[in-house]
Design a protein around this motif. Structure first.
Motif, PDB file in Angstrom:
ATOM      1  N   SER A 258     -18.306  -9.166   7.546  1.00 64.92           N
ATOM      2  CA  SER A 258     -18.594  -9.950   8.472  1.00 64.92           C
ATOM      3  C   SER A 258     -18.451 -11.465   7.900  1.00 64.92           C
ATOM      4  O   SER A 258     -18.597 -11.434   6.651  1.00 64.92           O
ATOM      5  N   GLY A 259     -18.250 -12.205   8.397  1.00 66.72           N
ATOM      6  CA  GLY A 259     -18.309 -13.705   8.031  1.00 66.72           C
ATOM      7  C   GLY A 259     -16.925 -14.143   8.083  1.00 66.72           C
ATOM      8  O   GLY A 259     -16.073 -13.546   8.818  1.00 66.72           O
ATOM      9  N   PHE A 260     -16.722 -15.316   7.412  1.00 66.80           N
ATOM     10  CA  PHE A 260     -15.087 -15.519   7.110  1.00 66.80           C
ATOM     11  C   PHE A 260     -14.496 -14.536   6.436  1.00 66.80           C
ATOM     12  O   PHE A 260     -15.000 -13.980   5.328  1.00 66.80           O
ATOM     13  N   THR A 261     -13.265 -14.017   6.772  1.00 68.09           N
ATOM     14  CA  THR A 261     -12.577 -12.939   6.145  1.00 68.09           C
ATOM     15  C   THR A 261     -11.335 -13.346   5.435  1.00 68.09           C
ATOM     16  O   THR A 261     -11.038 -12.609   4.544  1.00 68.09           O
ATOM     17  N   HIS A 262     -10.623 -14.444   5.780  1.00 67.27           N
ATOM     18  CA  HIS A 262      -9.353 -14.881   5.378  1.00 67.27           C
ATOM     19  C   HIS A 262      -9.080 -16.162   5.546  1.00 67.27           C
ATOM     20  O   HIS A 262      -9.507 -16.643   6.573  1.00 67.27           O
ATOM     21  N   VAL A 263      -8.505 -16.677   4.632  1.00 66.30           N
ATOM     22  CA  VAL A 263      -7.954 -18.168   4.867  1.00 66.30           C
ATOM     23  C   VAL A 263      -6.580 -18.156   4.139  1.00 66.30           C
ATOM     24  O   VAL A 263      -6.262 -17.459   2.954  1.00 66.30           O
ATOM     25  N   GLU A 264      -5.536 -19.005   4.700  1.00 63.96           N
ATOM     26  CA  GLU A 264      -4.434 -19.264   4.300  1.00 63.96           C
ATOM     27  C   GLU A 264      -4.204 -20.901   4.280  1.00 63.96           C
ATOM     28  O   GLU A 264      -4.674 -21.559   5.128  1.00 63.96           O
ATOM     29  N   ALA A 265      -3.391 -21.524   3.235  1.00 60.77           N
ATOM     30  CA  ALA A 265      -3.105 -22.667   3.198  1.00 60.77           C
ATOM     31  C   ALA A 265      -1.721 -22.840   2.684  1.00 60.77           C
ATOM     32  O   ALA A 265      -1.427 -22.316   1.662  1.00 60.77           O
ATOM     33  N   GLY A 266      -0.726 -23.672   3.386  1.00 61.02           N
ATOM     34  CA  GLY A 266       0.435 -23.786   2.975  1.00 61.02           C
ATOM     35  C   GLY A 266       1.059 -24.991   3.213  1.00 61.02           C
ATOM     36  O   GLY A 266       0.654 -25.669   3.952  1.00 61.02           O
ATOM     37  N   VAL A 267       2.278 -25.149   2.674  1.00 66.06           N
ATOM     38  CA  VAL A 267       3.131 -26.345   3.235  1.00 66.06           C
ATOM     39  C   VAL A 267       4.657 -25.825   2.903  1.00 66.06           C
ATOM     40  O   VAL A 267       4.938 -25.289   1.948  1.00 66.06           O
ATOM     41  N   ARG A 268       5.371 -26.519   4.033  1.00 66.18           N
ATOM     42  CA  ARG A 268       6.667 -26.095   4.072  1.00 66.18           C
ATOM     43  C   ARG A 268       7.398 -27.358   4.475  1.00 66.18           C
ATOM     44  O   ARG A 268       7.098 -28.285   5.047  1.00 66.18           O
ATOM     45  N   LEU A 269       8.817 -27.596   3.571  1.00 70.52           N
ATOM     46  CA  LEU A 269       9.513 -28.458   3.849  1.00 70.52           C
ATOM     47  C   LEU A 269      10.775 -28.027   4.516  1.00 70.52           C
ATOM     48  O   LEU A 269      11.608 -27.387   4.143  1.00 70.52           O
ATOM     49  N   ARG A 270      11.211 -28.819   5.801  1.00 70.92           N
ATOM     50  CA  ARG A 270      12.318 -28.228   6.597  1.00 70.92           C
ATOM     51  C   ARG A 270      13.199 -29.336   6.690  1.00 70.92           C
ATOM     52  O   ARG A 270      12.953 -30.444   6.959  1.00 70.92           O
ATOM     53  N   TYR A 271      14.417 -28.692   7.045  1.00 76.52           N
ATOM     54  CA  TYR A 271      15.769 -29.750   7.159  1.00 76.52           C
ATOM     55  C   TYR A 271      16.226 -29.295   8.530  1.00 76.52           C
ATOM     56  O   TYR A 271      16.896 -28.052   8.657  1.00 76.52           O
ATOM     57  N   GLU A 272      16.113 -30.339   9.750  1.00 77.38           N
ATOM     58  CA  GLU A 272      16.611 -30.076  10.906  1.00 77.38           C
ATOM     59  C   GLU A 272      18.166 -30.133  10.807  1.00 77.38           C
ATOM     60  O   GLU A 272      18.392 -31.273  11.087  1.00 77.38           O
ATOM     61  N   ILE A 273      18.952 -29.104  10.838  1.00 76.08           N
ATOM     62  CA  ILE A 273      20.412 -29.206  11.151  1.00 76.08           C
ATOM     63  C   ILE A 273      20.499 -29.698  12.440  1.00 76.08           C
ATOM     64  O   ILE A 273      21.307 -30.503  12.772  1.00 76.08           O
ATOM     65  N   ALA A 274      19.619 -29.049  13.352  1.00 79.47           N
ATOM     66  CA  ALA A 274      19.559 -29.750  14.645  1.00 79.47           C
ATOM     67  C   ALA A 274      18.274 -29.405  15.026  1.00 79.47           C
ATOM     68  O   ALA A 274      17.256 -28.624  14.612  1.00 79.47           O
ATOM     69  N   LYS A 275      17.745 -29.947  16.277  1.00 79.43           N
ATOM     70  CA  LYS A 275      16.493 -30.092  16.816  1.00 79.43           C
ATOM     71  C   LYS A 275      16.066 -28.663  16.844  1.00 79.43           C
ATOM     72  O   LYS A 275      14.844 -28.157  16.620  1.00 79.43           O
ATOM     73  N   GLU A 284       2.756 -20.869  -0.146  1.00 77.51           N
ATOM     74  CA  GLU A 284       1.510 -20.671   0.537  1.00 77.51           C
ATOM     75  C   GLU A 284       0.634 -19.749  -0.225  1.00 77.51           C
ATOM     76  O   GLU A 284       0.936 -18.936  -1.104  1.00 77.51           O
ATOM     77  N   TRP A 285      -0.703 -20.191   0.000  1.00 75.67           N
ATOM     78  CA  TRP A 285      -1.810 -19.506  -0.887  1.00 75.67           C
ATOM     79  C   TRP A 285      -2.677 -18.881   0.050  1.00 75.67           C
ATOM     80  O   TRP A 285      -3.020 -19.434   1.185  1.00 75.67           O
ATOM     81  N   SER A 286      -3.045 -17.619  -0.276  1.00 72.57           N
ATOM     82  CA  SER A 286      -4.121 -16.852   0.805  1.00 72.57           C
ATOM     83  C   SER A 286      -5.121 -16.286   0.014  1.00 72.57           C
ATOM     84  O   SER A 286      -4.920 -15.613  -1.273  1.00 72.57           O
ATOM     85  N   ARG A 287      -6.286 -15.872   0.649  1.00 73.71           N
ATOM     86  CA  ARG A 287      -7.290 -15.266  -0.041  1.00 73.71           C
ATOM     87  C   ARG A 287      -8.146 -14.560   1.076  1.00 73.71           C
ATOM     88  O   ARG A 287      -8.514 -15.270   2.030  1.00 73.71           O
ATOM     89  N   GLU A 288      -8.681 -13.344   0.656  1.00 70.81           N
ATOM     90  CA  GLU A 288      -9.582 -12.702   1.395  1.00 70.81           C
ATOM     91  C   GLU A 288     -10.865 -12.953   1.010  1.00 70.81           C
ATOM     92  O   GLU A 288     -11.020 -13.207  -0.221  1.00 70.81           O
ATOM     93  N   LEU A 289     -11.833 -13.262   1.720  1.00 73.81           N
ATOM     94  CA  LEU A 289     -13.332 -13.691   1.439  1.00 73.81           C
ATOM     95  C   LEU A 289     -14.474 -12.707   1.768  1.00 73.81           C
ATOM     96  O   LEU A 289     -14.353 -11.756   2.656  1.00 73.81           O
ATOM     97  N   GLY A 290     -15.382 -12.812   1.082  1.00 70.55           N
ATOM     98  CA  GLY A 290     -16.561 -12.032   1.571  1.00 70.55           C
ATOM     99  C   GLY A 290     -16.482 -10.808   1.012  1.00 70.55           C
ATOM    100  O   GLY A 290     -15.826 -10.106   0.095  1.00 70.55           O
ATOM    101  N   ASP A 291     -17.190  -9.699   2.060  1.00 65.91           N
ATOM    102  CA  ASP A 291     -16.902  -8.446   1.920  1.00 65.91           C
ATOM    103  C   ASP A 291     -15.576  -7.974   2.202  1.00 65.91           C
ATOM    104  O   ASP A 291     -15.314  -6.831   1.755  1.00 65.91           O
ATOM    105  N   THR A 292     -14.626  -8.905   2.834  1.00 68.31           N
ATOM    106  CA  THR A 292     -13.346  -8.354   2.909  1.00 68.31           C
ATOM    107  C   THR A 292     -12.646  -8.307   1.865  1.00 68.31           C
ATOM    108  O   THR A 292     -11.642  -7.574   1.746  1.00 68.31           O
ATOM    109  N   ALA A 293     -12.860  -9.152   0.805  1.00 66.13           N
ATOM    110  CA  ALA A 293     -12.157  -9.113  -0.585  1.00 66.13           C
ATOM    111  C   ALA A 293     -12.684  -7.744  -1.313  1.00 66.13           C
ATOM    112  O   ALA A 293     -11.824  -7.165  -1.771  1.00 66.13           O
TER     113      ALA A 293
END
Length: 316
Positions: A258-275, A284-293
């Protein structure tokens, strides 16, 4: 001391009689007695006290108080058909033409497929892959959406979900969505959920996708995703992304507390060859939280991961 003659009179010493009459008086020699009063003064006899020297008193779009109103339409103007063209070409023929006009100028049907993430991740020597794809068909107000996301490894195991949603625009930037979600797993439960969500563009250009899920077992969960495109150049784009999940109760069979179970935070750098086609790299970093962990540890897993990703973003 007496003033000098040139100081007392600037014309002192000038020979004035030599000046022509027309130079000293432009009307010299004109007989003014024969002119009528209106010729002598074009405004003679006019009552100037009542004249409004401001702008003309006519109706304007401002519709200021004090200005005259437009007269009402004559009754004959509303006595004909609702559409004047019906009187010439007929109501049946013009009704079809108006339907075509509405479809071509405000009821256009379109279809799109969006590959938001299709990537391979590397985490402490372990390799895996993930997908996040969606698509829609419909118009500006009503659409059918489908969404799918999940992850797997190169041993053939994978788990994820598929959603089928009805989407309706409630404002220029926000849609309400409702439908069903089906999970699939290699080992374990495959629950079905009812979905109610909100998707759109938040202030500062954050793209947000939030939804609540009610399973057929009565378990209530929720998820919020947000991402933002920061242009570095016209083709190089940095995209931060955050995802948070929560559960209203413990669901041991799914490994959720119960409660917050999962969090992800990331950053991606992309190059548009075309739109429509843009490879990217990121972390990317991720973590299970609380009882889920705790459930994750009990199953022999690690609750926290950091991985490097290489992937592709596309749409068509």
């Amino acid at each position: 001391m007496p003033a000098q003659p040139s100081t007392a009179d600037p014309h002192a010493g000038h020979d004035m009689p030599t000046t022509a009459p027309s130079q000293s008086d432009p009307h010299a020699g004109h007989d003014m007695s024969t002119m009528s009063p209106s010729q002598a003064d074009p405004h003679a006899g006019h009552d100037m006290s009542t004249m409004n020297m401001g702008p003309p008193d006519v109706p304007t779009s401002a519709d200021d108080e004090g200005r005259p109103r437009q007269p009402p339409l004559p009754p004959a103007a509303l006595s004909g058909p609702a559409h004047a063209a019906d009187a010439i070409w007929g109501a049946d023929q013009m009704s079809g033409a108006r339907d075509v006009l509405r479809r071509e100028n405000g009821d256009v049907r379109a279809t799109a497929v969006i590959v938001d993430r299709l990537e391979v991740g590397f985490d402490d020597g372990e390799e895996g892959w993930a997908w996040d794809v969606a698509g829609w068909t419909g118009g500006d107000i009503n659409r059918f959406w489908w969404k799918s996301e999940g992850e797997g490894d190169f041993d053939g195991e994978a788990e994820g979900e598929v959603q089928a949603l009805y989407s309706r625009a409630i404002s220029p930037f926000w849609d309400v969505q409702a439908g069903v979600r089906q999970d699939f797993r290699e080992n374990g439960e495959d629950p079905t959920h009812l979905v109610l969500g909100l998707q759109g563009l938040a202030p500062y250009w954050w793209e947000v996708d939030a939804a609540a899920f009610l399973s057929t077992e009565g378990d209530l969960t929720a998820r919020v995703e947000a991402e933002y495109d920061q242009r570095v150049t016209q083709r190089l784009i940095l995209q931060p992304r955050v995802e948070v999940e929560a559960s209203a109760s413990d669901v041991p069979e799914l490994g959720l507390g119960s409660g917050f179970t999962h969090v992800e935070a990331g950053v991606r750098l992309r190059y548009e060859i075309a739109k429509e086609f843009a490879p990217y790299v990121g972390v990317e970093w991720s973590r299970e939280l609380g009882d889920t962990a705790d459930f994750t540890r009990a199953a022999g897993g690690e609750p926290e991961h950091t991985r490097f990703v290489i992937g592709l973003k596309a749409w068509f």
